[in-house]
Design an enzyme around this catalytic site. Structure first.
Site, short mmCIF file in Angstrom:
data_model
loop_
_atom_site.label_atom_id
_atom_site.label_comp_id
_atom_site.label_asym_id
_atom_site.label_seq_id
_atom_site.Cartn_x
_atom_site.Cartn_y
_atom_site.Cartn_z
N ARG A 50 1.08 -1.49 0.17
CA ARG A 50 0.00 0.00 0.11
C ARG A 50 0.95 1.22 0.21
NH1 ARG A 50 -1.60 -0.28 5.01
NH2 ARG A 50 -0.78 1.50 5.99
N ASP A 174 -8.41 18.79 -13.91
CA ASP A 174 -8.48 18.05 -14.87
C ASP A 174 -8.44 17.66 -15.61
OD1 ASP A 174 -10.14 15.30 -15.28
OD2 ASP A 174 -11.35 15.71 -14.08
N LYS A 199 -9.89 6.25 -18.30
CA LYS A 199 -10.03 6.69 -20.21
C LYS A 199 -8.84 6.52 -20.77
CE LYS A 199 -14.22 7.77 -17.78
NZ LYS A 199 -13.96 7.49 -16.25
#
Length: 386
Positions: A50, A174, A199
């Site tokens: 992690r 973004d 995307k």
């Protein structure tokens, strides 16, 4: 690899041949834990996956290079990226966001983060006027999408960054719709650039993932701490897939754009189409700005049909190649009605104010043969009755 162009960076940045085996492709490191030679002294730079993972680190270096940044971080989704950034705020802080923002972003801001006494203000960022009125001494960051989702509104990143910095705040952009191939917000003054790597970065509709890049060591350390503390990290396998996908970013983005232009030309002449929005068209209100701050215009096209919900549903239900599905940026062409899909969580009154109507159809142009895509649209449009 700052001296190289992006077509080289996507293939090589952060991905040297494996020092042990000579493997050209970065290995998938699935181990959750790593051996230490003494308590608290790991053999390499990793102790728990992690906190850090070799495969994830390779992707993080790659995305940083591609955005002309020094530091990169990867997350389990675009929204996990957003949530981690927002975790850096305190009660009483304020955020100013572009109004025509992704529905999931608005939902997180207004229905989750707002519960912790953080104020969110949504404004049109087409000019500086509304931003100037909204930013206060409590504003910690300004959140910008450009082009926006779904209306493809474009904002001047450089001008906004200069104003935001003059007020002691930071600008986060973004960049999902453009990808690092067509736009680099850090070069224009943004402090952080983020992506839904689901995307265009991955490009194959088989990974849910997010990422950010920055040149600020302070912001990197802050978000790196939160990445580990909040735990919204991607799996090594997802990082491997995203690196596999990003290698073809240059050729895919050129193909997306080529098809987007061709679809605009076809749809712009069709009698059942009211209007089209695409940054590459001279009819786009900010076309000149697009040419200044982008390297291209992307693969997203917005179509307003004549009529309303009935006509939009008829079109989408009669397509065979275009996939009626959420998301965007895959090699396959995707089509949706945002008011019923990606932006359904946005209150109807807000959608109406923004212009997200039931006649608005969002197209993510894939890389199929354009003749087949046009034939598919022709067949479906023939079924639409006005």
């Amino acid at each position: 690899m700052s001296q190289y162009k992006i077509g080289t960076k996507v293939i090589h940045s952060g991905q040297p041949a494996d020092s042990v085996t000579g493997a050209v492709i970065t290995p998938i490191s699935l181990s959750t834990t790593f051996l230490q030679k003494s308590p608290g002294v790991p053999i390499a730079d990793y102790d728990y996956s992690r906190s850090g993972n070799p495969t994830r680190e390779a992707f993080e270096k790659c995305i940083a290079d591609c955005e002309n940044g020094k530091y990169g971080l990867a997350f389990a989704s675009g929204l996990a990226t957003l949530a981690t950034i927002t975790q850096g705020l305190s009660a009483g802080d304020e955020v100013v966001s572009v109004d025509d923002v992704y529905g999931g972003t608005r939902r997180y801001f207004t229905r989750v983060a707002a519960n912790f006494n953080i104020k969110f203000t949504f404004v049109d960022m087409g000019t500086l006027d509304q931003i100037k009125n909204a930013v206060t001494e409590k504003t910690k960051f300004v959140w910008l999408e450009t082009p926006t989702n779904p209306l493809l509104k474009v904002a001047d990143i450089k001008a906004i960054a200069e104003f935001v910095h003059s007020k002691g705040s930071i600008l986060i952009v973004d960049n999902t719709f453009m990808s690092p191939y067509f736009q680099n917000p850090l070069d224009l003054g943004a402090d952080v650039v983020m992506h839904s790597a689901t995307k265009y970065i991955n490009g194959h509709s088989d990974v849910v993932m997010g990422c950010l890049a920055t040149n600020s060591e302070d912001l990197y350390n802050k978000y790196k701490f939160l990445q580990n503390s909040c735990g919204g990290v991607p799996s090594p396998f997802d990082c491997f897939l995203a690196m596999r996908g990003i290698k073809t970013l240059k050729v895919r983005m050129e193909a997306h754009q080529k098809n987007a232009f061709a679809l605009c030309e076809f749809l712009g002449k069709h009698p059942k189409v009211d209007r089209i929005i695409y940054p590459g068209l001279p009819s786009h209100p900010q076309h000149e700005l697009c040419k200044r701050q982008m390297h291209g215009f992307g693969g997203m096209v917005v179509v307003f049909l004549k009529g309303g919900e009935k006509q939009s549903r008829t079109l989408l239900e009669n397509l065979k190649i275009f996939a009626l599905a959420e998301s965007l940026g895959g090699v396959e062409s995707l089509i949706s009605i945002p008011s019923f899909m990606t932006h359904m969580s946005v209150p109807p009154a807000v959608r109406a104010e923004l212009g997200i109507t039931d006649s608005l159809v969002r197209i993510s142009a894939g890389i199929e043969d354009i003749e087949d895509l046009i034939a598919d649209l022709t067949f479906a449009l023939d079924k639409v009755e006005l």
